[in-house]
Design a protein around this motif. Structure first.
Motif, PDB file in Angstrom:
ATOM      1  N   VAL A  48       0.829  -1.202   0.000  1.00 35.18           N
ATOM      2  CA  VAL A  48       0.000   0.000   0.000  1.00 35.18           C
ATOM      3  C   VAL A  48       0.868   1.258   0.000  1.00 35.18           C
ATOM      4  O   VAL A  48       0.730   2.117  -0.870  1.00 35.18           O
ATOM      5  CB  VAL A  48      -0.951   0.011   1.202  1.00 35.18           C
ATOM      6  CG1 VAL A  48      -1.731   1.321   1.273  1.00 35.18           C
ATOM      7  CG2 VAL A  48      -1.908  -1.177   1.153  1.00 35.18           C
ATOM      8  N   ALA A  49       1.749   1.370   0.995  1.00 39.91           N
ATOM      9  CA  ALA A  49       2.581   2.571   1.127  1.00 39.91           C
ATOM     10  C   ALA A  49       3.760   2.268   2.037  1.00 39.91           C
ATOM     11  O   ALA A  49       3.704   1.344   2.851  1.00 39.91           O
ATOM     12  CB  ALA A  49       1.772   3.736   1.683  1.00 39.91           C
ATOM     13  N   ALA A  50       4.821   3.075   1.913  1.00 38.38           N
ATOM     14  CA  ALA A  50       6.002   2.880   2.750  1.00 38.38           C
ATOM     15  C   ALA A  50       6.704   4.206   2.983  1.00 38.38           C
ATOM     16  O   ALA A  50       6.543   5.158   2.198  1.00 38.38           O
ATOM     17  CB  ALA A  50       6.969   1.895   2.095  1.00 38.38           C
ATOM     18  N   ILE A  51       7.490   4.243   4.054  1.00 37.11           N
ATOM     19  CA  ILE A  51       8.227   5.454   4.386  1.00 37.11           C
ATOM     20  C   ILE A  51       9.446   5.083   5.216  1.00 37.11           C
ATOM     21  O   ILE A  51       9.433   4.097   5.949  1.00 37.11           O
ATOM     22  CB  ILE A  51       7.318   6.450   5.144  1.00 37.11           C
ATOM     23  CG1 ILE A  51       7.956   7.846   5.211  1.00 37.11           C
ATOM     24  CG2 ILE A  51       6.988   5.931   6.547  1.00 37.11           C
ATOM     25  CD1 ILE A  51       6.975   8.924   5.625  1.00 37.11           C
ATOM     26  N   ARG A  52      10.517   5.861   5.057  1.00 38.37           N
ATOM     27  CA  ARG A  52      11.716   5.663   5.856  1.00 38.37           C
ATOM     28  C   ARG A  52      11.496   6.275   7.234  1.00 38.37           C
ATOM     29  O   ARG A  52      10.832   7.293   7.391  1.00 38.37           O
ATOM     30  CB  ARG A  52      12.902   6.333   5.174  1.00 38.37           C
ATOM     31  CG  ARG A  52      14.239   6.228   5.897  1.00 38.37           C
ATOM     32  CD  ARG A  52      15.285   6.983   5.112  1.00 38.37           C
ATOM     33  NE  ARG A  52      16.597   6.996   5.739  1.00 38.37           N
ATOM     34  CZ  ARG A  52      16.988   7.927   6.610  1.00 38.37           C
ATOM     35  NH1 ARG A  52      16.186   8.907   6.947  1.00 38.37           N
ATOM     36  NH2 ARG A  52      18.194   7.864   7.133  1.00 38.37           N
ATOM     37  N   TRP A  53      12.081   5.617   8.220  1.00 40.85           N
ATOM     38  CA  TRP A  53      11.997   6.093   9.604  1.00 40.85           C
ATOM     39  C   TRP A  53      13.401   6.323  10.134  1.00 40.85           C
ATOM     40  O   TRP A  53      14.207   5.412  10.140  1.00 40.85           O
ATOM     41  CB  TRP A  53      11.292   5.043  10.476  1.00 40.85           C
ATOM     42  CG  TRP A  53      10.881   5.577  11.814  1.00 40.85           C
ATOM     43  CD1 TRP A  53      11.702   5.943  12.842  1.00 40.85           C
ATOM     44  CD2 TRP A  53       9.545   5.817  12.258  1.00 40.85           C
ATOM     45  NE1 TRP A  53      10.960   6.384  13.894  1.00 40.85           N
ATOM     46  CE2 TRP A  53       9.624   6.326  13.574  1.00 40.85           C
ATOM     47  CE3 TRP A  53       8.294   5.661  11.673  1.00 40.85           C
ATOM     48  CZ2 TRP A  53       8.494   6.664  14.301  1.00 40.85           C
ATOM     49  CZ3 TRP A  53       7.174   5.987  12.406  1.00 40.85           C
ATOM     50  CH2 TRP A  53       7.276   6.481  13.711  1.00 40.85           C
ATOM     51  N   PRO A  54      13.765   7.511  10.601  1.00 37.59           N
ATOM     52  CA  PRO A  54      12.928   8.703  10.667  1.00 37.59           C
ATOM     53  C   PRO A  54      13.039   9.544   9.400  1.00 37.59           C
ATOM     54  O   PRO A  54      14.113   9.680   8.828  1.00 37.59           O
ATOM     55  CB  PRO A  54      13.543   9.475  11.841  1.00 37.59           C
ATOM     56  CG  PRO A  54      14.985   9.102  11.803  1.00 37.59           C
ATOM     57  CD  PRO A  54      15.047   7.690  11.284  1.00 37.59           C
ATOM     58  N   GLY A  55      11.933  10.092   8.950  1.00 39.63           N
ATOM     59  CA  GLY A  55      11.910  11.047   7.862  1.00 39.63           C
ATOM     60  C   GLY A  55      12.255  10.457   6.517  1.00 39.63           C
ATOM     61  O   GLY A  55      13.229   9.731   6.393  1.00 39.63           O
ATOM     62  N   GLN A  57      10.838  10.271   1.986  1.00 41.94           N
ATOM     63  CA  GLN A  57       9.772  10.432   1.008  1.00 41.94           C
ATOM     64  C   GLN A  57       8.911   9.175   0.965  1.00 41.94           C
ATOM     65  O   GLN A  57       9.431   8.066   0.898  1.00 41.94           O
ATOM     66  CB  GLN A  57      10.355  10.715  -0.367  1.00 41.94           C
ATOM     67  CG  GLN A  57      11.036  12.064  -0.491  1.00 41.94           C
ATOM     68  CD  GLN A  57      10.059  13.207  -0.278  1.00 41.94           C
ATOM     69  OE1 GLN A  57       8.955  13.195  -0.806  1.00 41.94           O
ATOM     70  NE2 GLN A  57      10.455  14.198   0.518  1.00 41.94           N
ATOM     71  N   PRO A  58       7.622   9.321   1.004  1.00 41.84           N
ATOM     72  CA  PRO A  58       6.759   8.143   0.955  1.00 41.84           C
ATOM     73  C   PRO A  58       6.657   7.574  -0.454  1.00 41.84           C
ATOM     74  O   PRO A  58       6.883   8.273  -1.448  1.00 41.84           O
ATOM     75  CB  PRO A  58       5.407   8.693   1.415  1.00 41.84           C
ATOM     76  CG  PRO A  58       5.427  10.127   1.010  1.00 41.84           C
ATOM     77  CD  PRO A  58       6.856  10.571   1.155  1.00 41.84           C
ATOM     78  N   THR A  59       6.317   6.307  -0.516  1.00 40.57           N
ATOM     79  CA  THR A  59       5.990   5.657  -1.779  1.00 40.57           C
ATOM     80  C   THR A  59       4.620   5.015  -1.641  1.00 40.57           C
ATOM     81  O   THR A  59       4.243   4.576  -0.549  1.00 40.57           O
ATOM     82  CB  THR A  59       7.024   4.588  -2.159  1.00 40.57           C
ATOM     83  OG1 THR A  59       7.215   3.688  -1.046  1.00 40.57           O
ATOM     84  CG2 THR A  59       8.364   5.220  -2.496  1.00 40.57           C
ATOM     85  N   TYR A  60       3.895   4.973  -2.748  1.00 38.19           N
ATOM     86  CA  TYR A  60       2.518   4.488  -2.745  1.00 38.19           C
ATOM     87  C   TYR A  60       2.273   3.523  -3.892  1.00 38.19           C
ATOM     88  O   TYR A  60       2.873   3.636  -4.963  1.00 38.19           O
ATOM     89  CB  TYR A  60       1.531   5.654  -2.877  1.00 38.19           C
ATOM     90  CG  TYR A  60       1.558   6.637  -1.743  1.00 38.19           C
ATOM     91  CD1 TYR A  60       2.294   7.812  -1.832  1.00 38.19           C
ATOM     92  CD2 TYR A  60       0.836   6.394  -0.570  1.00 38.19           C
ATOM     93  CE1 TYR A  60       2.323   8.725  -0.781  1.00 38.19           C
ATOM     94  CE2 TYR A  60       0.856   7.295   0.483  1.00 38.19           C
ATOM     95  CZ  TYR A  60       1.602   8.455   0.373  1.00 38.19           C
ATOM     96  OH  TYR A  60       1.625   9.349   1.412  1.00 38.19           O
ATOM     97  N   ALA A  61       1.344   2.612  -3.663  1.00 38.67           N
ATOM     98  CA  ALA A  61       0.827   1.807  -4.757  1.00 38.67           C
ATOM     99  C   ALA A  61      -0.034   2.690  -5.641  1.00 38.67           C
ATOM    100  O   ALA A  61      -0.681   3.635  -5.168  1.00 38.67           O
ATOM    101  CB  ALA A  61      -0.002   0.653  -4.203  1.00 38.67           C
ATOM    102  N   ASP A  62      -0.067   2.377  -6.927  1.00 34.09           N
ATOM    103  CA  ASP A  62      -0.872   3.174  -7.850  1.00 34.09           C
ATOM    104  C   ASP A  62      -2.342   3.190  -7.451  1.00 34.09           C
ATOM    105  O   ASP A  62      -3.035   4.197  -7.660  1.00 34.09           O
ATOM    106  CB  ASP A  62      -0.732   2.607  -9.266  1.00 34.09           C
ATOM    107  CG  ASP A  62       0.644   2.847  -9.861  1.00 34.09           C
ATOM    108  OD1 ASP A  62       0.984   2.173 -10.841  1.00 34.09           O
ATOM    109  OD2 ASP A  62       1.381   3.710  -9.338  1.00 34.09           O
ATOM    110  N   SER A  63      -2.806   2.106  -6.874  1.00 33.34           N
ATOM    111  CA  SER A  63      -4.225   1.985  -6.550  1.00 33.34           C
ATOM    112  C   SER A  63      -4.669   2.917  -5.431  1.00 33.34           C
ATOM    113  O   SER A  63      -5.875   3.164  -5.266  1.00 33.34           O
ATOM    114  CB  SER A  63      -4.546   0.541  -6.164  1.00 33.34           C
ATOM    115  OG  SER A  63      -3.748   0.138  -5.054  1.00 33.34           O
TER     116      SER A  63
END
Length: 123
Positions: A48-55, A57-63
């Motif tokens: 669905v989505a992901a992000i680095r911790w801490p801080g 840029q997010p990434t998302y599924a196209d859907s």
């Protein structure tokens, strides 16, 4: 060393919103990657989505891009998934996950998983 607890799921009408939370206790790594996946009946677990911790840029599924927003509160050690304009096809069990090596989009990129929270979108 890693504990993840999701919350915030429930029943919502199409077009509605929900915010999922993932309370994280991660003592093994200082930098890592967190993600949301979902599992619908009869389907494989889906990124669905992901992000680095801490801080990071997010990434998302196209859907879900443009409807869902992943975010983090470092002070509360909590990751969120704000879900807007929900559709029946978003119905699934949503899992948060932690991985140490990359902000990937596959199940294999993440070693630690929460228990999941059910999201049902129906009128």
């Amino acid at each position: 060393q890693v504990q993840l607890v999701e919350s915030g799921g429930g029943l919502v009408q199409p077009g509605g919103s929900l915010r999922l939370s993932c309370a994280a206790s991660v003592r093994t790594f200082s930098v890592y990657f967190m993600a949301w996946f979902r599992l619908a009946p009869g389907k494989e677990r889906e990124f669905v989505a992901a992000i680095r911790w801490p801080g990071g840029q997010p990434t998302y599924a196209d859907s879900v891009r443009g409807r869902f927003t992943i975010s983090q509160d470092n002070g509360k050690n909590t990751m969120y998934l704000q879900m807007n304009s929900l559709k029946p096809e978003d119905t699934a069990v949503y899992y948060c996950a932690v991985g140490a090596f990359r902000q990937g989009t596959t199940v294999r990129d993440y070693s630690y998983w929460g228990q999941g929270t059910q999201v049902t979108v129906s009128s």
